[in-house]
Design an enzyme around this catalytic site. Structure first.
Site, PDB file in Angstrom:
ATOM      1  N   HIS A  86       1.172  -1.263   0.293  1.00 19.32           N
ATOM      2  CA  HIS A  86      -0.551  -0.044  -0.089  1.00 19.32           C
ATOM      3  C   HIS A  86       1.128   1.720   0.076  1.00 19.32           C
ATOM      4  CE1 HIS A  86      -2.992   3.152   1.382  1.00 19.32           C
ATOM      5  NE2 HIS A  86      -3.641   2.267   0.743  1.00 19.32           N
ATOM      6  N   GLU A 158      -4.082   1.925  -7.571  1.00 20.62           N
ATOM      7  CA  GLU A 158      -3.953   2.959  -6.612  1.00 20.62           C
ATOM      8  C   GLU A 158      -3.574   4.317  -6.967  1.00 20.62           C
ATOM      9  OE1 GLU A 158      -6.534   1.643  -2.635  1.00 20.62           O
ATOM     10  OE2 GLU A 158      -4.822   1.416  -2.382  1.00 20.62           O
TER      11      GLU A 158
HETATM   12  P1  PGA Z   1      -9.739   5.412   0.280  1.00 21.22           P
HETATM   13  O1  PGA Z   1      -8.277   4.967   0.323  1.00 21.22           O
HETATM   14  O2  PGA Z   1     -10.959   4.760  -0.762  1.00 21.22           O
HETATM   15  O3  PGA Z   1      -9.963   6.388   1.351  1.00 21.22           O
HETATM   16  O4  PGA Z   1      -9.383   6.722  -0.872  1.00 21.22           O
HETATM   17  C1  PGA Z   1      -7.933   3.772  -0.797  1.00 21.22           C
HETATM   18  C2  PGA Z   1      -6.903   2.575  -0.539  1.00 21.22           C
HETATM   19  O5  PGA Z   1      -5.945   3.678   0.634  1.00 21.22           O
HETATM   20  O6  PGA Z   1      -6.959   1.877  -0.222  1.00 21.22           O
END
Ligand code: PGA
Length: 238
Positions: A86, A158
């Protein structure tokens, strides 16, 4: 059906977790993984019907690693997924591709599905090098893996600038990067992987995001901690 993965980070205290479990108990959970803080994993396994994931895992096996949680320990609890790589761990804990390879290997050895996060920073997007960054993040780990294990891994795209900001890429941008990741793994290793989108997914954008077929599901942070919002998103992903 899309896979819904909730990354609850450290948002909730114990009482809030118990309320969340109570409030979500009527939802259809077979395609929903909740990744709570480690300290609440047992509560979710005992009291909810969600699949349960971890937010992180140790690079090492059982032994002298103070403060870590191993893949074997997670497996022995009944955890079936774990997030790896992450962006908050890449930046806050300075985690590297070498570590992600070790973590993913340990998870696979213990029958836990890794959800491997990749994504570009805003400056990288502005320089138009998103695919170079994402491709490098993928290959630095995949080049070292046994090809027979690759299809067990889920990749979560992401964009870092989208996490927790309310800003999301256009559908065309998400399609472009998702197809790039899938094609890269297909062309280089002859394997297919599932790819999730993550970053500011919420009840207001889920319908638009769901227009994208090539995305296999979502990794959801903030919105996954609000029972009503998560139930709504789940109902759209059945
Ligand atoms: P968020 O976070 O949906 O709050 O933007 C996503 C994540 O960090 O996996």
């Amino acid at each position: 059906m899309k896979l819904v993965v909730g990354n609850q980070k450290t948002y909730l205290n114990r009482e809030q977790v118990l309320n969340f479990i109570e409030e979500t108990k009527e939802g259809k959970c077979s395609n929903v993984v909740i990744c709570p803080s480690y300290v609440y994993i047992d509560l979710f396994l005992d009291k909810s019907k969600f699949l349960v994931g971890a937010q992180n895992v140790s690079c090492k096996g059982n032994g002298a690693s103070t403060g870590e949680i191993s893949a074997e320990q997670l497996n022995s609890m009944g955890v079936s997924y774990s997030i790896v790589g992450h962006s908050e761990r890449r930046s806050d804990q300075c985690e590297t591709s070498e570590m992600f390879y070790e973590k993913i290997s340990k998870l696979l050895e213990n029958d836990i599905i890794p959800i491997f996060c990749v994504g570009e920073h805003l400056e990288e997007k502005e320089k138009n090098i998103t695919k170079d960054i994402v491709g490098k993040q993928v290959m630095e780990v995949f080049d070292r893996l046994d090809t027979n294990t690759m299809e067990k891994i889920i990749i979560a795209y992401e964009p870092v600038w989208s996490i927790g900001t309310g800003k999301i890429p256009t559908n065309d941008e998400i399609i472009d990067v998702t197809c790039y990741i899938k094609d890269l793994i297909q062309d280089k290793y002859d394997k297919r992987v599932a790819v999730l989108y993550g970053g500011s997914v919420n009840k207001n954008n889920i319908d638009t995001l769901n227009e994208i077929d090539v995305v296999d599901g979502y990794l959801i942070g903030g919105a996954s901690t609000k029972s009503e919002e998560l139930l709504y998103i789940m109902s759209k992903c059945e």
